[in-house]
Design a protein around this motif. Structure first.
Motif, PDB file in Angstrom:
ATOM      1  N   GLU A  59      19.015 -19.538  -5.687  1.00  0.00           N
ATOM      2  CA  GLU A  59      20.127 -18.870  -4.728  1.00  0.00           C
ATOM      3  C   GLU A  59      19.545 -19.114  -3.305  1.00  0.00           C
ATOM      4  O   GLU A  59      18.376 -19.356  -3.001  1.00  0.00           O
ATOM      5  N   ILE A  60      20.535 -19.323  -2.590  1.00  0.00           N
ATOM      6  CA  ILE A  60      20.251 -19.853  -1.089  1.00  0.00           C
ATOM      7  C   ILE A  60      21.171 -19.143  -0.313  1.00  0.00           C
ATOM      8  O   ILE A  60      22.283 -19.145  -0.498  1.00  0.00           O
ATOM      9  N   ARG A  61      20.620 -18.575   0.822  1.00  0.00           N
ATOM     10  CA  ARG A  61      21.686 -18.149   1.780  1.00  0.00           C
ATOM     11  C   ARG A  61      21.912 -19.009   2.883  1.00  0.00           C
ATOM     12  O   ARG A  61      20.976 -19.571   3.346  1.00  0.00           O
ATOM     13  N   LEU A  62      23.151 -19.143   3.222  1.00  0.00           N
ATOM     14  CA  LEU A  62      23.593 -20.032   4.283  1.00  0.00           C
ATOM     15  C   LEU A  62      24.170 -19.291   5.392  1.00  0.00           C
ATOM     16  O   LEU A  62      25.164 -18.695   5.053  1.00  0.00           O
ATOM     17  N   ASN A  63      23.524 -19.181   6.578  1.00  0.00           N
ATOM     18  CA  ASN A  63      24.232 -18.357   7.653  1.00  0.00           C
ATOM     19  C   ASN A  63      25.015 -19.351   8.567  1.00  0.00           C
ATOM     20  O   ASN A  63      24.171 -20.277   9.286  1.00  0.00           O
ATOM     21  N   PHE A  64      26.277 -19.468   8.852  1.00  0.00           N
ATOM     22  CA  PHE A  64      26.917 -20.143   9.843  1.00  0.00           C
ATOM     23  C   PHE A  64      27.438 -19.658  10.803  1.00  0.00           C
ATOM     24  O   PHE A  64      27.807 -18.312  10.948  1.00  0.00           O
ATOM     25  N   VAL A  65      27.266 -20.102  12.184  1.00  0.00           N
ATOM     26  CA  VAL A  65      27.816 -19.904  13.556  1.00  0.00           C
ATOM     27  C   VAL A  65      28.620 -20.926  13.821  1.00  0.00           C
ATOM     28  O   VAL A  65      28.338 -22.294  13.956  1.00  0.00           O
ATOM     29  N   ILE A  66      29.855 -20.624  14.113  1.00  0.00           N
ATOM     30  CA  ILE A  66      30.870 -21.694  14.576  1.00  0.00           C
ATOM     31  C   ILE A  66      31.274 -21.280  15.901  1.00  0.00           C
ATOM     32  O   ILE A  66      31.860 -20.190  16.191  1.00  0.00           O
ATOM     33  N   LYS A  67      31.117 -22.028  17.047  1.00  0.00           N
ATOM     34  CA  LYS A  67      31.350 -21.830  18.362  1.00  0.00           C
ATOM     35  C   LYS A  67      31.794 -22.750  18.998  1.00  0.00           C
ATOM     36  O   LYS A  67      31.767 -23.995  18.740  1.00  0.00           O
ATOM     37  N   ASN A  68      32.452 -22.395  20.110  1.00  0.00           N
ATOM     38  CA  ASN A  68      32.898 -23.326  21.243  1.00  0.00           C
ATOM     39  C   ASN A  68      32.995 -22.917  22.596  1.00  0.00           C
ATOM     40  O   ASN A  68      32.587 -21.968  22.826  1.00  0.00           O
ATOM     41  N   GLU A  69      33.390 -23.374  23.692  1.00  0.00           N
ATOM     42  CA  GLU A  69      33.349 -23.246  25.021  1.00  0.00           C
ATOM     43  C   GLU A  69      34.835 -22.406  25.307  1.00  0.00           C
ATOM     44  O   GLU A  69      34.999 -21.905  26.584  1.00  0.00           O
ATOM     45  N   GLU A  70      35.692 -22.398  24.418  1.00  0.00           N
ATOM     46  CA  GLU A  70      36.958 -21.692  24.707  1.00  0.00           C
ATOM     47  C   GLU A  70      36.920 -20.435  24.696  1.00  0.00           C
ATOM     48  O   GLU A  70      36.171 -19.651  23.910  1.00  0.00           O
ATOM     49  N   LEU A  71      37.681 -19.778  25.748  1.00  0.00           N
ATOM     50  CA  LEU A  71      37.817 -18.478  25.633  1.00  0.00           C
ATOM     51  C   LEU A  71      38.803 -18.023  24.601  1.00  0.00           C
ATOM     52  O   LEU A  71      40.019 -18.397  24.504  1.00  0.00           O
ATOM     53  N   PRO A  72      38.286 -16.925  23.707  1.00  0.00           N
ATOM     54  CA  PRO A  72      39.283 -16.550  22.581  1.00  0.00           C
ATOM     55  C   PRO A  72      40.424 -15.683  23.192  1.00  0.00           C
ATOM     56  O   PRO A  72      40.343 -14.436  22.530  1.00  0.00           O
ATOM     57  N   LEU A  73      41.141 -16.148  23.833  1.00  0.00           N
ATOM     58  CA  LEU A  73      42.365 -15.193  24.445  1.00  0.00           C
ATOM     59  C   LEU A  73      43.360 -14.926  23.188  1.00  0.00           C
ATOM     60  O   LEU A  73      44.126 -13.956  23.242  1.00  0.00           O
ATOM     61  N   HIS A  74      43.508 -15.784  22.288  1.00  0.00           N
ATOM     62  CA  HIS A  74      44.485 -15.638  21.073  1.00  0.00           C
ATOM     63  C   HIS A  74      43.515 -15.551  20.000  1.00  0.00           C
ATOM     64  O   HIS A  74      42.693 -16.227  19.664  1.00  0.00           O
TER      65      HIS A  74
END
Length: 115
Positions: free
Chosen positions: A70-85
């Motif tokens: 078993e392996i735990r994978l922690n993902f962080v997905i990001k960008n510089e965009e403001l999440p207005l929607h």
């Protein structure tokens, strides 16, 4: 800055993990820019969206889970965009990557937690 996280626990032989992660990220139009074995960073290939919307994916690989395969994978997905929607580009990439990880036929998904 838009930022989405998710945690996956998968059952897979450790020696196959790096190759499978690279395959998954590249299938989502991401280039691997950093890989240490326990940490991987990939960035969206430029050309389809503006520079501020380009997504970066960070993967922290935790092999210290109690079970041997078993392996735990922690993902962080990001960008510089403001999440207005809610349906912004970063969220769309988050959905794409999450689905690719969850539906990978080369491992068994044990747990998925969205953050």
């Amino acid at each position: 800055m838009a930022r989405y996280t998710c945690l996956f626990t998968v059952e897979v032989p450790v020696n196959n993990l790096q190759h499978l992660l690279i395959e998954i990220l590249e299938s989502c139009n991401l280039d691997i820019i950093y890989d240490t074995g326990d940490y991987m960073m990939a960035r969206e290939v430029p050309g389809h969206v503006s520079f501020s919307k380009l997504v970066t994916v960070e993967v922290l690989i935790d092999k210290s889970v109690a079970a041997e395969r078993e392996i735990r994978l922690n993902f962080v997905i990001k960008n510089e965009e403001l999440p207005l929607h809610l349906d912004n580009h970063c969220h769309q990439m988050y959905e794409l990557v999450s689905r690719a990880v969850a539906e990978n036929r080369h491992w068994q998904l044990i747990e998925a937690v969205a953050g």
